[in-house]
Scaffold this active site. Structure first.
Site, mmCIF file in Angstrom:
data_model
loop_
_atom_site.group_PDB
_atom_site.id
_atom_site.type_symbol
_atom_site.label_atom_id
_atom_site.label_comp_id
_atom_site.label_asym_id
_atom_site.label_seq_id
_atom_site.Cartn_x
_atom_site.Cartn_y
_atom_site.Cartn_z
ATOM 1 N N CYS A 208 -4.689 2.414 -3.770
ATOM 2 C CA CYS A 208 -3.478 2.978 -3.143
ATOM 3 C C CYS A 208 -2.309 2.006 -3.238
ATOM 4 O O CYS A 208 -1.523 1.862 -2.289
ATOM 5 C CB CYS A 208 -3.712 3.350 -1.682
ATOM 6 S SG CYS A 208 -4.930 4.619 -1.464
ATOM 7 N N ASP B 112 2.947 -4.762 8.089
ATOM 8 C CA ASP B 112 1.713 -4.003 7.913
ATOM 9 C C ASP B 112 0.567 -5.020 7.980
ATOM 10 O O ASP B 112 0.361 -5.803 7.040
ATOM 11 C CB ASP B 112 1.771 -3.293 6.556
ATOM 12 C CG ASP B 112 0.440 -2.636 6.190
ATOM 13 O OD1 ASP B 112 -0.558 -2.882 6.890
ATOM 14 O OD2 ASP B 112 0.412 -1.904 5.181
ATOM 15 N N GLN C 255 -4.553 -5.481 6.664
ATOM 16 C CA GLN C 255 -5.513 -6.390 6.032
ATOM 17 C C GLN C 255 -5.492 -7.781 6.640
ATOM 18 O O GLN C 255 -6.206 -8.666 6.164
ATOM 19 C CB GLN C 255 -5.250 -6.486 4.521
ATOM 20 C CG GLN C 255 -5.447 -5.184 3.773
ATOM 21 C CD GLN C 255 -6.896 -4.697 3.762
ATOM 22 O OE1 GLN C 255 -7.830 -5.463 3.989
ATOM 23 N NE2 GLN C 255 -7.081 -3.423 3.507
ATOM 24 N N LYS D 17 -10.703 -1.056 10.155
ATOM 25 C CA LYS D 17 -10.868 -2.206 9.258
ATOM 26 C C LYS D 17 -11.240 -3.463 10.040
ATOM 27 O O LYS D 17 -11.429 -4.527 9.458
ATOM 28 C CB LYS D 17 -9.569 -2.449 8.483
ATOM 29 C CG LYS D 17 -9.232 -1.316 7.523
ATOM 30 C CD LYS D 17 -7.954 -1.605 6.783
ATOM 31 C CE LYS D 17 -7.359 -0.395 6.118
ATOM 32 N NZ LYS D 17 -8.033 0.007 4.886
ATOM 33 N N HIS E 108 0.870 -1.180 0.000
ATOM 34 C CA HIS E 108 0.000 0.000 0.000
ATOM 35 C C HIS E 108 0.911 1.235 0.000
ATOM 36 O O HIS E 108 2.012 1.190 0.542
ATOM 37 C CB HIS E 108 -0.838 -0.052 1.280
ATOM 38 C CG HIS E 108 -1.901 0.989 1.384
ATOM 39 N ND1 HIS E 108 -1.644 2.288 1.740
ATOM 40 C CD2 HIS E 108 -3.240 0.904 1.202
ATOM 41 C CE1 HIS E 108 -2.783 2.959 1.775
ATOM 42 N NE2 HIS E 108 -3.760 2.153 1.451
HETATM 43 N N1 PMP Z 1 -1.742 -0.803 4.504
HETATM 44 C C1 PMP Z 1 -2.682 -1.572 3.973
HETATM 45 C C2 PMP Z 1 -2.308 -2.967 3.519
HETATM 46 C C3 PMP Z 1 -3.979 -1.109 3.847
HETATM 47 O O1 PMP Z 1 -4.919 -1.885 3.308
HETATM 48 C C4 PMP Z 1 -4.298 0.191 4.292
HETATM 49 C C5 PMP Z 1 -5.696 0.762 4.134
HETATM 50 N N2 PMP Z 1 -6.284 0.517 2.891
HETATM 51 C C6 PMP Z 1 -3.288 0.954 4.857
HETATM 52 C C7 PMP Z 1 -2.029 0.430 4.946
HETATM 53 C C8 PMP Z 1 -3.553 2.330 5.365
HETATM 54 O O2 PMP Z 1 -4.436 2.273 6.436
HETATM 55 P P1 PMP Z 1 -5.068 3.597 7.066
HETATM 56 O O3 PMP Z 1 -5.618 4.390 5.917
HETATM 57 O O4 PMP Z 1 -6.132 3.088 7.980
HETATM 58 O O5 PMP Z 1 -3.969 4.297 7.777
#
Ligand code: PMP
Length: 407
Positions: free
Chosen positions: A365, A199, A202, A225, A122
């Site tokens: 993203c 990270d 997910q 999430k 991401h």
């Molecule tokens: N890493 C991953 C794998 C994600 O899926 C996301 C959110 N889509 C993020 C980071 C960023 O998370 P947040 O916007 O809640 O900070």
């Protein structure tokens, strides 16, 4: 234990609403999950009964709010099996957790150091490292993807050197739903003396996390999430490493002593929690953990695996559909496109929305993955424990309409 999905669904008020005259089918859980009543209730209850600033007042309300907040920290400690509650740092989310670590490393890394990330991250696990490398002169390297879209883990041995200080990888890709081989990555990185940041944005909602068994050095995730409120997240770090790092934000709560010349810092976790925290969010996240525990994370995992497998099976019925990394292990999400020239993922998303079905479209993203496949985006269906096979059938019916209209 079998789980009672109707009973679980009844805990989510939003699932009763209609969208465009149709019952909502919410398959955008990878972006954010819906919230159960227990989470909504504790937010109200906090503001109605305990609202006060924490760790400051000696008055009763402040102590009650502090106790509730610290109880939440212990729930999260247990949820990920951290050794100490002070290894749990509250952040705004995954993004802030990663930025906290990358900013704290500003004066630790030098131009001689290297960071390894992957092509399947991401943006929030890419851009902070690019910024850190620009500031320090350190070098950023990427584990590449195979043609299929999974990590080419064989390449890691060549990338890892004595200079590698940190390896950062997501446990599950938000864009493709693919599970990454973090055990191998952690073992190989540690053999070279590098730290590893996972990270878990997910993975935390879908799979049991044990930071001690994993032996990761940092792990980050977002409350929103995993059935919790927005604006709250967690950074886990090993005690000795967190003690070694300088703070990120400066301000109240994070100091021991302040003179006009210099300050000394509070102990963990407060060193990294400057300012008034999102007290309600923290308590709400604790309630979300209680909700998950009431079902059992393993039960959630097993049930969602059935949903993902069923989705892949149903999508495979169509020659017109390309599923990304189809044969890889998936968790929580499936990404695909229609093979029609000139058709964008958002075209599919808009037709599904007319039928009350919420999916994510676009680059998620994670543009390097889209560049890898040479596509602008994908359609992603992502799941939570309240989804059902009937909803997947509704989604597949909607997709049939999209194929008819766009083909
Ligand atoms: N890493 C991953 C794998 C994600 O899926 C996301 C959110 N889509 C993020 C980071 C960023 O998370 P947040 O916007 O809640 O900070």
């Amino acid at each position: 234990m079998s789980i009672d999905i109707q009973q679980i669904r009844s805990q989510f008020p939003i699932l009763n609403r209609e969208v465009n005259g149709k019952p909502l089918v919410y398959l955008d859980n990878g972006a954010t999950s819906q919230k159960p009543k227990v989470v909504l209730d504790v937010l109200d209850e906090y503001y109605e009964k305990y609202n006060a600033n924490v760790h400051r007042g000696i008055h009763t309300l402040s102590q009650e709010a502090t106790d509730l907040m610290e109880e939440s920290r212990r729930k999260i400690q247990k949820f990920i099996n951290a050794k100490h509650d002070y290894e749990i740092i509250f952040t705004r989310g995954t993004t802030e957790g990663i930025n906290l670590v990358s900013n704290s490393l500003r004066n630790v890394l030098t131009a001689d150091d290297e960071i390894i990330i992957t092509e399947i991250e991401h943006h929030s696990n890419i851009v902070p490292w690019q910024l850190l490398c620009q500031r320090t002169g350190a070098k950023l390297k990427y584990i590449p993807l195979t043609a299929e879209g999974i990590l080419d883990i064989e390449k890691l041995d060549d990338l890892l050197t004595e200079k590698t200080k940190l390896v950062c990888v997501n446990q599950v890709s938000n864009a493709l739903g693919v599970v990454n081989p973090i055990k191998t990555i952690i073992e190989k990185a540690h053999a070279k003396g590098a730290w590893v940041l996972i990270d878990a944005a997910q993975s935390a909602p879908h799979t049991a996390i044990d930071v001690r068994a994993m032996d990761c050095d940092f792990l980050v995730f977002s409350g929103h999430k995993m059935y919790g409120p927005t604006g709250i997240g967690v950074l886990y770090g090993k005690e000795d490493i967190l003690n070694e790092l300088p703070p990120f934000h400066g301000g109240g709560e994070m100091i021991k002593d302040v003179t006009m010349e210099v300050s000394t810092y509070a102990c963990l976790p407060f060193k990294f929690e400057a300012g008034t925290p999102d007290i309600a969010g923290i308590i709400g996240l604790g309630a979300a953990v209680d909700f998950i525990n009431s079902i059992g994370i393993q039960n959630i995992h097993d049930y969602e695996k059935e949903l993902v497998d069923y989705t892949i099976q149903r999508l495979s019925e169509f020659d017109e559909v390309e599923i990304y990394a189809k044969d890889a292990e998936h968790s929580g999400a499936v990404s695909f496109n229609l093979k029609f020239d000139g058709v964008h993922s958002s075209d599919v998303g808009m037709i599904l929305d007319k039928k009350g079905i919420a999916v994510r479209t676009g680059h998620h993203c994670a543009q390097p993955i889209m560049h890898h496949f040479n596509i602008p985006g994908t359609v992603r269906a992502s799941f939570a424990v309240y989804n059902t096979k009937e909803e997947i059938d509704t989604f597949i019916d909607g997709l049939k309409t999209a194929i008819r209209m766009l083909g």
